[in-house]
Design a protein around this motif. Sequence first.
Motif, PDB file in Angstrom:
ATOM      1  N   ASN A 104       0.844  -1.191   0.000  1.00  0.00           N
ATOM      2  CA  ASN A 104       0.000   0.000   0.000  1.00  0.00           C
ATOM      3  C   ASN A 104       0.883   1.246   0.000  1.00  0.00           C
ATOM      4  OD1 ASN A 104      -1.438   2.275   1.658  1.00  0.00           O
ATOM      5  ND2 ASN A 104      -3.079   0.958   0.899  1.00  0.00           N
ATOM      6  N   GLU A 105       0.654   2.129  -0.955  1.00  0.00           N
ATOM      7  CA  GLU A 105       1.515   3.302  -1.110  1.00  0.00           C
ATOM      8  C   GLU A 105       1.497   4.204   0.116  1.00  0.00           C
ATOM      9  OE1 GLU A 105       2.149   7.050  -4.241  1.00  0.00           O
ATOM     10  OE2 GLU A 105       0.726   5.442  -4.693  1.00  0.00           O
ATOM     11  N   ALA A 106       0.321   4.384   0.709  1.00  0.00           N
ATOM     12  CA  ALA A 106       0.195   5.282   1.858  1.00  0.00           C
ATOM     13  C   ALA A 106       0.945   4.735   3.071  1.00  0.00           C
ATOM     14  CB  ALA A 106      -1.275   5.498   2.198  1.00  0.00           C
ATOM     15  N   THR A 107       0.755   3.445   3.381  1.00  0.00           N
ATOM     16  CA  THR A 107       1.417   2.869   4.556  1.00  0.00           C
ATOM     17  C   THR A 107       2.920   2.699   4.308  1.00  0.00           C
ATOM     18  OG1 THR A 107       0.701   0.677   3.767  1.00  0.00           O
ATOM     19  CG2 THR A 107      -0.615   1.737   5.476  1.00  0.00           C
ATOM     20  N   CYS A 111       6.101   4.287   6.586  1.00  0.00           N
ATOM     21  CA  CYS A 111       7.312   3.578   7.023  1.00  0.00           C
ATOM     22  C   CYS A 111       8.569   4.326   6.600  1.00  0.00           C
ATOM     23  CB  CYS A 111       7.329   2.168   6.448  1.00  0.00           C
ATOM     24  SG  CYS A 111       5.990   1.109   7.055  1.00  0.00           S
ATOM     25  N   LEU A 112       8.566   4.858   5.388  1.00  0.00           N
ATOM     26  CA  LEU A 112       9.720   5.631   4.917  1.00  0.00           C
ATOM     27  C   LEU A 112       9.872   6.913   5.725  1.00  0.00           C
ATOM     28  CD1 LEU A 112       9.279   5.172   1.054  1.00  0.00           C
ATOM     29  CD2 LEU A 112      10.998   4.093   2.529  1.00  0.00           C
ATOM     30  N   ASP A 113       8.755   7.500   6.138  1.00  0.00           N
ATOM     31  CA  ASP A 113       8.812   8.701   6.981  1.00  0.00           C
ATOM     32  C   ASP A 113       9.451   8.388   8.327  1.00  0.00           C
ATOM     33  OD1 ASP A 113       7.629  10.214   5.021  1.00  0.00           O
ATOM     34  OD2 ASP A 113       5.606  10.126   5.877  1.00  0.00           O
ATOM     35  N   VAL A 114       9.216   7.172   8.821  1.00  0.00           N
ATOM     36  CA  VAL A 114       9.836   6.753  10.077  1.00  0.00           C
ATOM     37  C   VAL A 114      11.355   6.735   9.928  1.00  0.00           C
ATOM     38  CG1 VAL A 114      10.156   4.811  11.669  1.00  0.00           C
ATOM     39  CG2 VAL A 114       7.853   5.432  10.905  1.00  0.00           C
ATOM     40  N   TYR A 115      11.831   6.232   8.804  1.00  0.00           N
ATOM     41  CA  TYR A 115      13.279   6.200   8.558  1.00  0.00           C
ATOM     42  C   TYR A 115      13.851   7.615   8.470  1.00  0.00           C
ATOM     43  CZ  TYR A 115      13.998   1.195   7.849  1.00  0.00           C
ATOM     44  OH  TYR A 115      14.140  -0.160   8.053  1.00  0.00           O
ATOM     45  N   GLU A 116      13.129   8.498   7.801  1.00  0.00           N
ATOM     46  CA  GLU A 116      13.603   9.883   7.683  1.00  0.00           C
ATOM     47  C   GLU A 116      13.671  10.545   9.048  1.00  0.00           C
ATOM     48  OE1 GLU A 116      14.830  11.577   5.071  1.00  0.00           O
ATOM     49  OE2 GLU A 116      14.740   9.623   4.075  1.00  0.00           O
TER      50      GLU A 116
END
Length: 248
Positions: A104-107, A111-116
């Motif tokens: 899912n693109e949104a979820t 997750c990528l925002d968590v890494y950032e």
Amino acid sequence: MAHSSFHEEDRFNDFYSEVKEIEKRDSVLTSKQQIDRLLRPGATYFNLNPFEVLHLEPDTPIEQIKKKYRTLSILIHPDKNPDNQERAQQAFEVVNKAWKTLENEATRKQCLDVYEEAKGRTDLMITEKRKKLRKEGKQETIPEDDPGKYKHAVYVMVMKLFADMERRRQQLDLRDQEERKRKREQEIEEEEQRNFQKEWQKNFEESRQNRVNSWQSFQASASSSKPKKAKKTKYTSFNPPKIKPESR
């Protein structure tokens, strides 16, 4: 609180080291090793990160993520592990959940925002460390200058952020359950009150004729038990005799 934080970080470090050791021994990992990796003690905590579950870097293209998911899901599928079906099923569900999250693109973006955010916090932590060393007049060399140590620091921060997200989710779920429970109890109470009113009205209507009949019977009984009034005697008017004049 600080002691708990240090203990938590030690667990991260131990897990990270063990995973890296497994990677060194076997870069592909057998089905048993993958199942053990996904179900090891404390893995529920670490499996919150879908990239960690699929053994991928966060910048992996979605096509490669899908390919890795298929390979891993086949490897640990319960049908492929008849001697270890129960654990294989548990591991398969973990992998499947990770893929659903990244598919899912949104979820996946979350997750990528968590890494950032983890990189940002790690960089801030490094800046504070250098500032402290500078203030103390010490050399500004820190462990995170090593790329491997820096990557590990980001990894630890990522796990902490995923854990925070899961705690918030659980709190929201608990709050939602309590609210739904409260509303349900209120609905039940209102339904019981409505049923009581309906039953009371029904009984009232059914007993109306009985009350009317009872009242009529009472009136009839009361009327028949009253004593009869005596007949009034008619009296004629009394006319006194006229007085005669006296004669002499």
